[in-house]
Design a protein around this motif. Structure first.
Motif, mmCIF file in Angstrom:
data_model
loop_
_atom_site.group_PDB
_atom_site.id
_atom_site.type_symbol
_atom_site.label_atom_id
_atom_site.label_comp_id
_atom_site.label_asym_id
_atom_site.label_seq_id
_atom_site.Cartn_x
_atom_site.Cartn_y
_atom_site.Cartn_z
ATOM 1 N N GLN A 339 -13.149 -4.534 -18.342
ATOM 2 C CA GLN A 339 -11.811 -4.190 -17.764
ATOM 3 C C GLN A 339 -10.715 -4.897 -18.199
ATOM 4 N N VAL A 340 -9.398 -4.753 -18.437
ATOM 5 C CA VAL A 340 -8.290 -5.559 -18.543
ATOM 6 C C VAL A 340 -7.220 -5.353 -17.141
ATOM 7 N N SER A 341 -6.890 -6.552 -16.829
ATOM 8 C CA SER A 341 -6.083 -6.816 -15.636
ATOM 9 C C SER A 341 -4.688 -7.549 -15.762
ATOM 10 N N PHE A 342 -3.704 -7.173 -15.357
ATOM 11 C CA PHE A 342 -2.409 -8.164 -15.297
ATOM 12 C C PHE A 342 -1.833 -8.277 -14.038
ATOM 13 N N ARG A 343 -1.065 -9.194 -13.955
ATOM 14 C CA ARG A 343 -0.121 -9.252 -12.779
ATOM 15 C C ARG A 343 1.275 -8.884 -12.781
ATOM 16 N N HIS A 344 1.780 -8.115 -12.052
ATOM 17 C CA HIS A 344 3.121 -7.812 -12.113
ATOM 18 C C HIS A 344 3.732 -7.680 -10.578
ATOM 19 N N PRO A 345 4.922 -8.016 -10.568
ATOM 20 C CA PRO A 345 5.381 -8.127 -9.146
ATOM 21 C C PRO A 345 5.401 -7.091 -8.132
ATOM 22 N N HIS A 346 5.449 -5.964 -9.038
ATOM 23 C CA HIS A 346 5.251 -4.601 -8.412
ATOM 24 C C HIS A 346 3.980 -3.887 -8.902
ATOM 25 N N ALA A 347 3.011 -4.438 -8.726
ATOM 26 C CA ALA A 347 1.841 -3.988 -9.397
ATOM 27 C C ALA A 347 1.241 -2.779 -8.708
ATOM 28 N N TYR A 348 1.504 -2.668 -7.175
ATOM 29 C CA TYR A 348 1.096 -1.328 -6.638
ATOM 30 C C TYR A 348 2.015 -0.089 -7.149
ATOM 31 N N GLY A 349 3.428 -0.337 -7.206
ATOM 32 C CA GLY A 349 4.218 0.788 -7.395
ATOM 33 C C GLY A 349 3.992 1.041 -8.886
ATOM 34 N N ARG A 397 11.581 1.079 -15.086
ATOM 35 C CA ARG A 397 11.224 0.400 -13.824
ATOM 36 C C ARG A 397 10.656 1.689 -12.717
ATOM 37 N N ALA A 398 10.037 2.600 -13.108
ATOM 38 C CA ALA A 398 9.628 3.741 -12.363
ATOM 39 C C ALA A 398 8.738 3.044 -11.029
ATOM 40 N N TYR A 399 8.324 1.986 -11.137
ATOM 41 C CA TYR A 399 7.390 1.339 -10.260
ATOM 42 C C TYR A 399 8.273 1.129 -8.916
ATOM 43 N N ALA A 400 9.620 1.014 -8.976
ATOM 44 C CA ALA A 400 10.377 0.580 -8.001
ATOM 45 C C ALA A 400 10.704 1.786 -6.898
ATOM 46 N N ASP A 401 10.132 3.024 -7.178
ATOM 47 C CA ASP A 401 10.469 4.093 -6.701
ATOM 48 C C ASP A 401 10.036 3.938 -5.089
ATOM 49 N N PRO A 402 10.979 4.278 -4.198
ATOM 50 C CA PRO A 402 10.908 4.004 -2.908
ATOM 51 C C PRO A 402 9.485 4.866 -2.405
#
Lengths: 411, 411
Positions: A339-349, A397-402
């Motif tokens: 597997q490959v993983s990375f951190r991102h402040p909006h990882a869930y989105g 920045r689609a990860y920030a979708d409400p």
């Protein structure tokens, strides 16, 4: 060299880039027919007689555990006679942890890694409480394979060390043979959780000097949601194997129905209740996709996939420096799983936005985006498509979708 | 009054007189379609997303345990919130036995009946060993419902009494409310194994004052070979519920993936590993056949069936006095479960000869022929056909056929 995804035709995959086979493997095509036959013919028509002989066969449900063990053994690098199949991973781990601790009755400490999948920590703690032992924590595999982490906690009071081979968050991997040797230096037993390993790489338990192991079958082994786990016990330990729960299926003569328990020899004494026939049948069918495949081929394909995705992530991290994409998977081939993983402040989105674009990975609390590569059905084209979608999500920045503010129950 | 077998059309039964539903229930017709949909649509197409939402539904696999509990609860006479589903019977019994013993920490004795299904005896003995307690045996229900047997062994050192409600060999039944009251008189907990009860009669755990209960779902609940078991804990005990194996699914926030275990409230802390989705889906579909059926109707039909077969056995025992047919099931309606058993010197061959004639019962070591009556699909005509075949086997002594000298692995 075999091209990654070379057995994709054996799987019923929808039109997706599916990079979550490290959580739930894809459906092998043969499973549906097999399960239908078990329900309609073996249960519906054969009824109780199918325990001895399913219609048209000389074998019956009572043989399923052994048949599954025979298919699993080559993937583990062990003899089938040393494998039990049929409980949940947690229940198997409970059984082997108690049994392991009982093999070192003068020692008071169980070690578990902080990078473990949580159920392992809970189970080891449960065992410590029942047997009046102490839990000692060690660090995860890190970038050096974990020997230093183990050396920091090992002493002659350690009965058993229970480690998760591949870190489910980061994909970092313990150096199994080296760590097992370090554990044995101190006279302790080495127990391995192989949930994120088996089916994607060699584990070679016997050659590596492992003592005990467990693993699930619903990730890289593709046996379906909540499918049964396996447990392995090194042959030289089996004479002393003394599990916590004696059940009727672990009796040497279960159908004699005696009140005193006489355990089966070997790993057979890990059997507890009536085996889960539907699930074991699905497992048996699912393991068919590995027929003729070597674990070296799996590993070679896996490393091509993870190496290529990892390079994409490095490129994107450089291209979008404000996004704080931080790789957490080791770059060194021999230090990572599949597997490959990375951190991102909006990882869930970010993961949800990728799913909306047909690229399925998953999220792990608090900020990890995780992508698994199943060598039999994931292709290099999947990797490139995933990277393209990731670029688009980072750029937009689609990860920030409400819409992604509220999380699913299962993440 | 409802005629026995009034829902036979809901089952896919071959042309047999099937009197072994107390070992493996017949296949409800809806199960095959449901299992196929789970495999092909929910797993194959929905993949990991089905944990939250299966395709076309607002519910997902994560809700299966609760959904099955809601369907089981009316058959147990309890609230769904107090039922856990998903482990094997032996594993569930292990969990509730440890938890029960921990609720009476100053007491040193666990009582189990000699008439129990063996796995219960093994599990109780396993718990006694782990917790440094003592096992004390009591006699089975006999002809008086078992209160006298209990009174003979109860004292203020007994923490928990674990009893099999219906004797799997004889069909004799403990008087659950009376025995529970006797147990409570001594301050102990009453635990019930309902494997041979639920689905064929009321058990009314809450009204009867039971404390803990477990049972399988593959007998009168028709959920398939090796299907998951249930466990029930009385509401007033749940605050103190402390099971032996903490698993990630029993965590209050499983997907937070924390290393410290914070148990869910109530019976949810009995959850251990990832739930077995295929098997729970089959269970959910199977329980549909009980929709709109009361446990009183089940009991009335069951008693018609067992009463009629019992009368046939009495008639045949008188007609063939040399055959030494010896009824072991209580004649009094309120003292028996949903089966009729008798001893015969050639019981194994007798059962095999009946199977050869299309009448499926089973054999229990050493000399018991056993016939179960599933009220939803067994008819009075089945009873009469079984009795006619039995008469023919006794008259011809077909049981002595040398073909029956060697026994199947599963009897």
């Amino acid at each position: 060299m075999t091209a990654p995804g070379w057995r994709r035709d054996l799987f019923a995959l929808p039109d997706l880039v599916y990079l979550d086979g490290n959580s739930l493997g894809a459906l092998p095509r043969t499973v549906a027919d097999r399960v239908a036959a078990v329900v309609e013919d073996e249960w519906g028509r054969g009824l109780i007689g199918s325990w001895n002989h399913v219609p048209g066969s000389s074998s019956g449900w009572i043989d399923l555990v052994d048949r599954c063990a025979r298919l699993l053994a080559p993937l583990l690098g062990v003899d089938a006679a040393d494998v039990h199949v049929g409980e949940s991973t947690s229940q198997s781990l409970f059984a082997t942890t108690v049994a392991g601790a009982r093999m070192r009755p003068d020692r008071r400490v169980l070690v578990v890694d902080r990078s473990t999948f949580p159920t392992d920590a809970y189970v080891v703690s449960s065992v410590a409480r029942l047997l009046d032992l102490e839990v000692r924590w060690c660090e995860g595999p890190g970038d050096d394979g974990g020997v230093a982490a183990l050396e920091a906690v090992l002493d002659d009071d350690v009965a058993l060390v229970s480690l998760t081979h591949v870190d489910f968050r980061t994909g970092a991997m313990f150096d199994l043979p080296a760590v097992a040797a370090a554990i044995h230096q101190h006279g302790a037993l080495a127990q391995w959780d192989l949930c994120h390993s088996t089916g994607a790489m060699p584990v070679d338990l016997a050659a590596a000097g492992a003592d005990l192991a467990v693993g699930c079958t619903y990730k890289y082994l593709n046996a379906g949601p909540g499918s049964p786990a396996y447990a392995w016990v090194a042959p030289h330990l089996q004479a002393d194997l003394d599990p916590p729960v004696a059940g009727w299926m672990g009796h040497a003569s279960p159908f004699a129905m005696r009140l005193d328990h006489e355990p089966r020899t070997g790993v057979g004494r890990l059997r507890v209740g009536t085996p889960p026939v539907l699930a074991l049948s699905a497992l048996e069918a699912a393991l068919g996709v590995f027929s003729g495949v070597t674990t070296a081929e799996l590993r070679a394909a896996s490393l091509q996939l993870t190496g290529r995705f990892l390079a994409h992530v490095d490129t994107l991290a450089a291209r979008f420096p404000d996004e704080q994409v931080a790789l957490v998977t080791p770059r060194a081939h021999h230090r990572r799983g599949s597997q490959v993983s990375f951190r991102h402040p909006h990882a869930y989105g970010l993961v949800q936005a990728l799913i909306a674009r047909g690229v399925v990975g998953d999220f792990r609390d608090p900020d990890i985006a995780r992508f698994g590569f199943a060598p039999l059905y994931t292709t290099l084209d999947d990797v490139d498509r995933a990277a393209a979608a990731l670029a688009e999500v980072l750029e937009s920045r689609a990860y920030a979708d409400p819409a992604y503010a509220e999380r699913n129950a299962v993440t």
